[in-house]
Design a protein around this motif. Structure first.
Motif, short mmCIF file in Angstrom:
data_model
loop_
_atom_site.label_atom_id
_atom_site.label_comp_id
_atom_site.label_asym_id
_atom_site.label_seq_id
_atom_site.Cartn_x
_atom_site.Cartn_y
_atom_site.Cartn_z
N ASP A 1 68.96 10.77 19.52
CA ASP A 1 69.85 10.17 18.99
C ASP A 1 71.48 9.92 20.10
OD1 ASP A 1 68.78 9.08 17.40
OD2 ASP A 1 69.41 10.30 15.78
N GLN A 2 72.36 11.41 20.17
CA GLN A 2 73.11 11.50 21.24
C GLN A 2 73.12 10.70 22.70
OE1 GLN A 2 75.00 14.67 21.57
NE2 GLN A 2 76.90 14.53 22.33
N VAL A 3 71.62 11.36 23.68
CA VAL A 3 71.40 10.75 24.46
C VAL A 3 71.09 9.35 24.86
CG1 VAL A 3 69.31 10.40 26.33
CG2 VAL A 3 70.34 13.26 25.31
N GLN A 4 70.16 8.81 23.36
CA GLN A 4 70.06 7.54 23.70
C GLN A 4 71.55 6.92 23.69
OE1 GLN A 4 66.82 6.88 20.89
NE2 GLN A 4 65.57 7.67 21.51
N SER A 5 72.34 6.74 22.57
CA SER A 5 73.66 6.71 22.10
C SER A 5 74.71 6.34 23.64
CB SER A 5 74.96 7.14 21.17
OG SER A 5 75.85 6.45 20.88
N LEU A 6 74.68 7.55 24.04
CA LEU A 6 75.58 7.45 25.55
C LEU A 6 74.94 6.31 26.50
CD1 LEU A 6 76.27 11.47 26.07
CD2 LEU A 6 77.57 9.85 25.61
#
Length: 535
Positions: free
Chosen positions: A19-24
């Motif tokens: 989720d963090q990767v996709q958000s960034l």
């Protein structure tokens, strides 16, 4: 309970990271679209800093519009580096999923079902998820003479997958199974892929089966039937592949499979994407030679392909790529010397001229090295190496001069003065930083001026042999330019000491003499790299 909690914790952590990767990444895309490139790049770099797994990046890649990746690549610089790093991770995962034999086998079984919706869904999945990897599993029903429905369904599955099946199908045309060859030709016609034309021309003219010939002729009537012979068409394709023509080998996702027909079945060999275009080019050139073994343009293309591949690998290693796969390929390519030498002097000369036409100095360096191994002092006057001395690229001129000096250190050939100046300027501008001159008199103007004209390295001058040796051993140079008639100490004594000292024994030594031929007779062979005239 504890085990369940651990499993749950790991799963939650993995999901949180994804989720963090996709958000960034989404934030980076938003900023890029607003023209805020500096901020966008920081977000994209933060994605890489997370070191996401291949499957996480693959999911990111799959959900992102192709235009976003294309835009990042076109921006060049740091944007391009980030995009390529992410695409590389996604590609590894995608290829792993594509090659899954169990998944392919299950889908092929459904693609052969009598139920149309089932077949349709399976064909779409084969196309979307497996591509060319599905071809071997579809060849069995495609070539089964006792199962006409299976042949038709297999044809439809291959057509649904699309042009990705062309290269494996072209390899499978070498099968002894006449039913398989017939059906492959039908599929190629339905695909309307003009890359198949050379192979189809061969079958139309030479296949032992009358029906195969008729189907091939019908294919040519639809796809086009150039007047040029198949071997010429193959070479033209090979040249375009070597030059990375997107219409032949694709662009966005570089291929890495080389297909062949081996031991009665279709097989593939994985290659580094770096060399995929040139590997495909060489395979295509060999197909031309299978049609016409004496076809010289195909022989030239094979040699040029080997030169190109060796150069690409060497440059990648110089750029700092320490991949074990790249090192292994570099070692394997050493054996190509045998193939290139066997092609003969005339073929290697033509390949070298083609490399010179491209004007790429690293490629020319490779070509000149191969050519020099076949030339001699007697053949040198008519060699492309002499022509290269007038090339518009100074690095190409220098590379030629280095090889010429090895072949004929006496300098008794057309263009010798140019070689003298080029060698004096520096044997290799990428490596030379310091040149020592020892005892050069004012009369050695050609050499002295050439040495002094180069601004990107230093020149240290010594008037005697003793002074030159003291300087050499305290600060070894990359190139030594020594006058033959030294005061106090003979030049041969200076040269011998330089060759015996571990710090200087492998450095380039150029001897400057009034009489080049006499100096060559007086000097033991192999002591210097070149002898040039002082005038």
């Amino acid at each position: 309970m504890i085990a369940s909690a651990l499993i749950f914790g790991l799963s939650a952590g993995a999901l949180a990271a994804q989720d963090q990767v996709q958000s960034l990444f989404r934030e980076g895309v938003r900023l890029m679209r607003q023209g805020r490139d500096k901020e966008a790049l920081q977000k994209f770099k933060a994605v890489l800093a997370q070191d996401p797994t291949n499957d996480v990046v693959y999911n990111l890649w799959r959900r992102t519009e192709e235009g976003v990746w294309a835009r990042m690549l076109l921006k060049r610089g740091e944007f391009e580096k980030v995009a390529k790093a992410l695409i590389s991770k996604a590609t590894v995962e995608r290829k792993r999923l594509m090659a899954d034999p169990a998944a392919i086998k299950a889908l092929v079984a459904k693609a052969l079902s009598e139920d149309f919706p089932t077949r349709r869904e399976a064909c779409l999945k084969l196309a979307q998820e497996h591509g060319e990897y599905a071809v071997p599993a579809l060849l069995e029903p495609l070539g089964d003479p006792d199962n006409e429905d299976g042949q038709i369904y297999a044809q439809q599955a291959l057509v649904e997958i699309g042009p990705a099946v062309t290269f494996p199908l072209l390899a499978a045309l070498n099968s002894d199974n006449v039913t398989l060859r017939r059906n492959i030709l039908i599929v190629l016609r339905r695909l309307e892929d003009k890359r198949a034309i050379p192979a189809i021309k061969v079958l139309a003219a030479r296949d032992k089966d009358t029906l195969v010939k008729k189907i091939a002729q019908a294919d040519l009537a639809k796809l086009g039937n150039p007047k040029a012979p198949a071997e010429s068409l193959y070479v033209a394709q090979a040249q375009r592949m070597r030059n990375e023509d997107a219409n032949l080998i694709g662009t966005f996702e570089q291929g890495d499979l080389i297909w062949s027909w081996k031991d009665g079945k279709l097989a593939y060999r994985k290659v580094l994407p770096l060399v995929y275009p040139v590997e495909m080019a060489r395979q295509t050139a060999y197909r031309a030679l299978a049609v016409n073994p004496g076809f010289k343009p195909a022989q030239v293309e094979v040699v040029l392909d080997y030169m190109t591949e060796r150069t690409a690998v060497a440059q990648e290693i110089l750029a700092g790529n320490s991949s074990p796969a790249l090192a292994a390929l570099n070692n394997a390519l050493l054996a190509s010397d045998v193939v290139m030498s066997a092609a003969g002097l005339d073929v290697v000369r033509q390949a070298t001229l083609a490399a010179m036409k491209q004007g790429d100095a690293p490629l020319c360096r490779t070509a000149f090295g191969v050519l020099a191994s076949l030339e001699s002092a007697q053949t040198l006057p008519t060699s492309p190496l002499i022509k290269a001395l007038d090339h518009n690229n100074s690095l190409v001129r220098t590379e030629a001069a280095i090889e010429i000096a090895k072949l004929d250190p006496q300098g008794d050939f057309p263009g010798a003065p140019k070689v003298a100046a080029l060698l004096a300027q520096a044997a290799d501008p990428r490596l030379v930083r310091l040149v020592h001159t020892i005892g050069l008199p004012d009369t050695a103007r050609t050499v002295a001026d050439a040495v002094g004209s180069k601004s990107d390295f230093s020149v240290v001058q010594a008037s005697t042999g003793g002074e030159g040796l003291n300087q050499a051993f305290s600060a070894p140079a990359d190139v030594f330019v020594i006058y033959n008639d030294l005061p106090q100490m003979p030049a041969i004594q200076v040269i011998n000491q330089l060759r015996r000292n571990p710090m200087t024994k492998d450095k380039k030594i150029i001897l400057v003499a009034k009489d080049v031929k006499q100096a060559a007779r007086d000097l033991p062979e192999g002591k210097v790299d070149a002898i040039v005239s002082e005038a």
